[in-house]
Design a protein around this motif. Structure first.
Motif, PDB file in Angstrom:
ATOM      1  N   GLU A 409       0.393  -1.107   0.185  1.00  0.00           N
ATOM      2  CA  GLU A 409      -0.033   0.065  -0.036  1.00  0.00           C
ATOM      3  C   GLU A 409       0.753   0.989  -0.651  1.00  0.00           C
ATOM      4  O   GLU A 409       0.819   2.357  -0.298  1.00  0.00           O
ATOM      5  CB  GLU A 409      -0.955  -0.127   1.044  1.00  0.00           C
ATOM      6  N   GLU A 414       0.525  -3.018  -6.619  1.00  0.00           N
ATOM      7  CA  GLU A 414      -1.055  -3.995  -6.091  1.00  0.00           C
ATOM      8  C   GLU A 414      -0.260  -5.525  -5.912  1.00  0.00           C
ATOM      9  O   GLU A 414       0.469  -6.340  -7.015  1.00  0.00           O
ATOM     10  CB  GLU A 414      -1.635  -4.110  -7.259  1.00  0.00           C
ATOM     11  N   ASP A 416      -0.934  -8.878  -6.272  1.00  0.00           N
ATOM     12  CA  ASP A 416      -2.314 -10.602  -7.089  1.00  0.00           C
ATOM     13  C   ASP A 416      -3.039 -10.778  -6.023  1.00  0.00           C
ATOM     14  O   ASP A 416      -2.142 -11.677  -4.202  1.00  0.00           O
ATOM     15  CB  ASP A 416      -1.470 -11.409  -7.617  1.00  0.00           C
TER      16      ASP A 416
END
Length: 517
Positions: A409, A414, A416
């Motif tokens: 974050e 990102e 998975d």
């Protein structure tokens, strides 16, 4: 004229151009994780230690956030390190404390914390104790050639290690893929039995099982009586590598020198450094300059040595102008243990039970290393980031397994669905913006426990713990009223037991906690 205007622009933007100081980029801070070994919640002054001076750690706490409910994911070292670096609970891979010749435990196809940082453009390094295995399952490691797969293969750009841990062979440093200072004329062999390493031409070491007199540093009490190296019995057998042997009393100095060199070489770009100290793990062999620093013997003195190490890391960051925008995390792999295989004078038996000469390293919490009680996983956890974190204390429930999702974050990476499956984004809690933290959290030892606020449910255990609990009893404690976990409330709150046991089973069977919470 243009140069002068450019300089004024930099100064007005608050960007220092002093030698060794990088421009402030709050989206990409340096990150240093300082990981202690068997350091209990109350082994540091700020958490109640009265017999161990820890001024550097206390200063770190004063300049950052000190968590009262911070946890490793497990009560033993290999599982907690596995979980911190992968964001996956160790029980899913049946991870246990590894023997000296264990292959790499972390699957090569799983995202790791250093790989996460690499995605964000960081350089990554590990310095210190590894104990996550090296090599390929079913294949014997060639310690005289390239020793791999290991940290490099799971994402670290640089590694300088104790390959296993300091009570296990081989008693050598491993730099990237090669044993440091190894003499080819004295090849290194590692095995489970003495016969495995009886190779002509390699230096033999005494066998502690047949030659206890060779253990001159101090005697083993249980399980540390194979090859005797530097007068200390070890787990496992080794021959050869005499020129490469470490000196137990200078391991911390060697790691500190490696840390200084690494930070100096990488000060101009963001880096992630996992610094895994061997202190205060057995065999405790503090440098002579720390001996007598406490009245607690080797363990207390080793903790003072560890505090010095923390001070050296903080000082090095300051010298290079990196303190303001570096996240420093201080924690431990599990709770404390006193006699863990060596008669080093730490443990005394008293009327109030086993303790370290009057020092209770778990504080008000029961248990320690190996145990499902709070003292097994509730460890010191301090986070400092002057550029973003306001100093203070926090009662938020936080766990090292959540470093993966939280740093994802922070860095804008990102994850998975199959990456860090048990790691949840608790960045707000780590940064001091959320005072609650995790609603539910697993603790792991011989079995599993589930925390929900002050409630703690322990699944039926296959071993008998102290305090009169029956071996297979499910237990329920309220930590607010009973921090020592002495009153089993399972019969009084059967609905709470049912609720938490069902959720724990769901967590165990589901493909990752993040997907269901």
């Amino acid at each position: 004229m243009k140069s002068a205007l450019f300089l004024m622009t930099l100064l007005s933007a608050g960007i220092s151009i002093a030698a060794g100081r990088q421009p402030t980029d709050l989206s990409r801070p340096n990150v240093v994780v300082i990981y202690g070994d068997d350091v209990g919640f109350a082994d540091i002054g700020v958490n109640g230690a009265e017999m161990i001076p820890t001024p550097n750690i206390d200063r770190l706490a004063a300049e950052g956030i000190n968590f009262s409910d911070g946890h490793s994911s497990a009560a033993t070292c290999t599982p907690s390190r596995f979980s911190m670096l992968t964001g996956i609970h160790a029980f899913r891979y049946n991870a246990r404390v590894l023997p000296p010749d264990a292959p790499l435990l972390i699957p090569l196809d799983k995202l790791t914390l250093p790989q996460l940082f690499s995605r964000a453009g960081y350089q990554t390094a590990v310095i210190g104790k590894w104990h996550l295995g090296i090599g390929t399952p079913g294949k014997k490691v060639n310690w005289n050639g390239d020793v791999k797969p290991g940290p490099i293969e799971i994402g670290f750009d640089y590694s300088f290690l104790l390959p296993s841990t300091n009570d296990r062979v081989p008693c050598v440093f491993l730099k990237n893929h090669r044993v440091l200072n190894l003499d080819p004329a004295d090849p290194l062999y590692v095995g489970k039995t003495l016969a495995d390493v009886q190779v002509p031409g390699s230096t033999p070491y005494p066998d502690g099982q047949t030659n206890r007199e060779a253990m001159t540093y101090y005697q083993s009490t249980h399980g540390h009586d194979n090859s005797v190296i530097n007068g200390i019995g070890r787990i496992g057998y080794q021959s050869g590598g005499k020129a490469a042997l470490w000196n137990d009393e200078t391991i911390s100095d060697v790691f500190v020198d490696e840390m200084k060199a690494y930070i100096a070489d990488h000060k101009d770009a963001p880096f992630f450094l996992y610094f895994a100290s061997q202190d205060v793990h057995v065999p405790r062999a503090p440098n002579p300059r720390f001996k007598g620093a406490t009245k607690l013997g080797y363990r207390g003195d080793a903790m003072v040595q560890f505090d010095w190490t923390v001070g050296q890391i903080l000082q090095t960051l300051e010298e290079h102008g990196l303190s303001e925008n570096t996240i420093v995390i201080f924690s431990s792999d599990n709770g404390p243990v006193y006699d863990d295989g060596y008669d080093d004078g730490t443990t005394l038996k008293t009327s109030i039970g086993e303790n370290d000469r009057g020092h209770d390293a778990s504080g008000k919490w029961s248990g320690g290393k190996y145990q499902i009680y709070e003292g097994g996983t509730r460890v010191p956890l301090i986070i400092k980031w002057p550029a973003r974190i306001k100093p203070g204390t926090s009662d938020a429930t936080v766990n090292q397994i959540d470093f993966m999702a939280s740093f994802a974050e922070l860095l804008g990476v990102e994850l998975d669905d199959d990456e860090g499956i048990d790691s949840r984004n608790t960045l707000d809690a780590f940064m001091g913006r959320d005072s609650e933290g995790l609603e539910y959290m697993i603790e792991e030892a011989t079995g599993l426990a589930l925390r929900n606020g002050d409630w703690k449910y322990i699944e039926p255990q296959k071993v008998k713990y102290p305090k009169g609990l029956a071996p297979f009893d499910a237990t329920l404690f309220n930590l607010k009223d009973d921090p020592a976990e002495t009153k089993n409330l399972a019969d009084q709150y059967p609905e709470k037991v049912e609720e938490m046991s069902k959720l724990l089973e769901k967590m165990k069977q589901h493909n990752g906690i993040r997907a269901i919470l």
